[in-house]
Every structure is written in C-alpha cells, then in structure tokens.
Design an enzyme around this catalytic site. Structure first.
Site, PDB file in Angstrom:
ATOM      1  N   GLY A 197     -22.931   6.274   9.017  1.00 16.86           N
ATOM      2  CA  GLY A 197     -22.310   6.835  10.226  1.00 16.86           C
ATOM      3  C   GLY A 197     -21.820   8.244   9.957  1.00 16.86           C
ATOM      4  O   GLY A 197     -20.786   8.678  10.477  1.00 16.86           O
TER       5      GLY A 197
ATOM      6  N   TYR B 210     -11.080  -2.642  20.014  1.00 17.80           N
ATOM      7  CA  TYR B 210     -11.117  -1.766  18.837  1.00 17.80           C
ATOM      8  C   TYR B 210     -10.075  -2.223  17.809  1.00 17.80           C
ATOM      9  O   TYR B 210     -10.368  -2.366  16.620  1.00 17.80           O
ATOM     10  CB  TYR B 210     -10.828  -0.337  19.306  1.00 17.80           C
TER      11      TYR B 210
HETATM   12  N1  SER Z   1      -8.650   7.993  17.124  1.00 17.83           N
HETATM   13  C1  SER Z   1      -8.865   6.601  17.422  1.00 17.83           C
HETATM   14  C2  SER Z   1      -8.909   6.362  18.866  1.00 17.83           C
HETATM   15  O1  SER Z   1      -8.245   7.064  19.593  1.00 17.83           O
HETATM   16  C3  SER Z   1      -7.757   5.778  16.836  1.00 17.83           C
HETATM   17  O2  SER Z   1      -8.004   5.530  15.522  1.00 17.83           O
HETATM   18  O3  SER Z   1      -9.556   5.463  19.295  1.00 17.83           O
END
Ligand code: SER
Length: 317
Positions: A8, A140
């Site tokens: 990635g 996430y």
């Molecule tokens: N930068 C990421 C996000 O905003 C958080 O780790 O999803």
C-alpha cells in the site's frame, strides 16, 4: 530491518515512508508495492504491483525479495469506510490477515498502523490512556481494534514480531489522504495557499490529535528498531504530537496569511466520528518503552506546510 516490503505504498504514509526508508537502508533494500503502478516509487528503487488481498502473490513477493520486515499500510479510512462497511472490513482485515500469515510463514517483522479511531465514545476523552476501554463506533475503528488484538495474538502464539502505533491525523504535503475524518487539517493548508479560504467540515470546537509526517516516519523506524526486551506493549502504542480544533489551526494560519477566511459546512458523518474520538492521547508508554519524542509543533508545522505548498504552487507569501 535490512530488506523491507511496503504494502500500500502509494498512499499518504507510504509515498513518504518509501523514500525515507530508502535513504536510511539503501534504495535497493526497500521494495514498494501497491495495487496500481506508482511512477514516483519505481524510479529510484524496486517496485511491484501487488494486491495485498491476493495471498499467493503476497507470499511470492516476500520470498522473491527475501524480505525481513513488512509495513502493511493498506486501509480504507474512517469516513469513506462508513459508506461501505463490508468493503472496509474486507480490505482492512484481508490485508492484515495476509500480512500476518506471510510474516509468520517467512519470519518477517510486521508494522501495521492503528489509529486514534480505535477509541470510541466510552474511552476517556482527555489524556486517553494507553490501556483503556476501546469501543469504537466506526467500521474503521472496529478493524483497528481487531487488528491490534490479532497482531498481539500472532506475537503470543507464533512469536511474530508485530509492532504498531495508534497514529493521530497525519498532516503531510506530498500525497493527499483520502476519506479520513482528519483530512481537513491537510486540506486547509492547500486551500489557504491556493484560494485564501477554506470550508471546514468539522465543528470549530472539536479537538483531535494530529502529527506532522516527519514525526510519523520517525515513529515507524524508531519502533521497528526498538529493543524487543524493552517493549511491554506491542499493538499498539499511543503516539501524538499536538491536539487542536479547526479554530486553533485557522488562527495559526492567519499569523502567516492574515486574509485567510474559514467558514463551516459540517459533514454530519465526519462530525459524529470526530466527536467519538479522543481530544488528546497520553503517549507516555511509547516515550518510556522506545524513546518516542515528537519534534514538530503546530507553529513549526504550519510555517513549513505553508512554505512548501506556496513554493509548489508558485505563490508569493
Ligand atoms: N486519519 C484517519 C482518519 O481520519 C484516522 O487515523 O480516518
């Protein structure tokens, strides 16, 4: 670390980490891979097209380049993950599972970033401790907590050398992030230079932890080079450099660009994610166990971001 694979590598972290590691360990010792061709990464070192969800190609690449350390940077970020949770789970967990299996099979160390997104509304908001309640409300975050647990499991069960940090929002000027809740803190600098104004999707009073990319790159190397006997934790360490609200970063930019204007058009998905995350992390375990110490403050980062972006777009300041 002698032979490194970055999976990635075309994203926000990878595009800079690849060059950073090539300077440290030698260009030919850092193999960058991504699902698509990346010209900027293939010019000064080995590059291969690799879909991290394809376990056979992943194993083949690790074996071919005799890799001993893997940086798994494949992830859909928080806001975009909410649009298609199943896709986010499949990509984020699929890449991690394959990374763990390949690391186990070929005896590699493995770094996979976790995030402030691993915390949720029930975690303490201020000075969020290293070890605390983690009940994230985004897919996430669910992937990040699961990933932390799985990485610890592979360490305990198979002795795989898994290590990780919980990154805050990362601010950089090479490759834009995409689909994250903290992206505003990057976009604001580009819009300040190019348009003199910015429409902010996050409410003015919401604090989130942030970090400038040079500190993030150092964190990756420092942790992977740390003496394993000193690591009480592994997956994953709280790290932070600064914590601010949109109002605070706006005021900092105005010190350089007094005419800069900011208004708000709140994105409800990003607002609810941002409000569920900590205001500020306690990163004392990283400081004690492997000497973490960030260098960049909001003031220094702002001056540097505006300088670099202004030069790139040929703007006088
Ligand atoms: N930068 C990421 C996000 O905003 C958080 O780790 O999803």
């Amino acid at each position: 670390m002698k032979r490194i694979l970055i999976v990635g590598a075309g994203g926000q972290i990878g595009s800079e980490l690849t060059q950073f590691l090539r300077k440290l360990y030698g260009e030919s010792n850092v193999v960058a891979t991504d699902v698509r061709e990346c010209k900027n990464l293939s010019e000064n070192g080995p590059f291969a097209v690799l879909n991290a969800l394809d376990a056979n190609s992943y194993g083949y690449t690790v074996n071919k380049y005799k890799v001993d350390t893997i940086f798994n940077l494949v992830a859909l970020l928080s806001a975009v993950g909410e649009k298609d949770p199943q896709l986010a789970w499949n990509i984020n967990m699929g890449a991690l599972m394959n990374s763990l299996e390949v690391a186990h099979q070929y005896g590699c160390a493995l770094f996979t970033p976790s995030s402030i997104g691993a915390f949720g509304p029930t975690s303490p908001k201020d000075n969020t401790p290293q070890d605390t309640l983690m009940q994230p409300t985004t897919v996430y975050g669910v992937c990040k907590v699961t990933g932390e647990l799985l990485s610890n499991y592979y360490h305990l069960k198979y002795g795989v050398d898994t290590r990780s940090v919980r990154f805050p929002g990362l601010i950089s000027n090479v490759t834009l992030p995409g689909g994250g809740t903290t992206d505003y803190a990057v976009e604001i600098y580009y819009d300040a230079v190019r348009k003199g104004r910015f429409t902010c999707p996050i409410p003015q009073d919401v604090y989130m932890d942030m970090m400038y990319m040079p500190d993030a790159l150092n964190a990756c190397v420092q942790l992977m080079e740390a003496d394993p006997d000193k690591l009480i934790h592994r997956n994953s360490f709280n790290v932070t450099s600064m914590s601010f609200t949109p109002e605070i970063i706006c005021a900092e930019i105005r010190k350089h660009l007094p005419d800069f204007r900011m208004d708000y058009k709140i994105d409800p998905v990003k607002e609810s994610i941002a409000r569920s995350w900590p205001n500020s992390l306690d990163d004392s375990c990283a400081r004690q166990e492997w000497g973490w110490k960030p260098k960049w403050t909001l003031e220094e980062m702002t001056a540097d971001m505006l300088k670099v972006i202004s030069e790139r777009f040929g703007k006088e300041r």
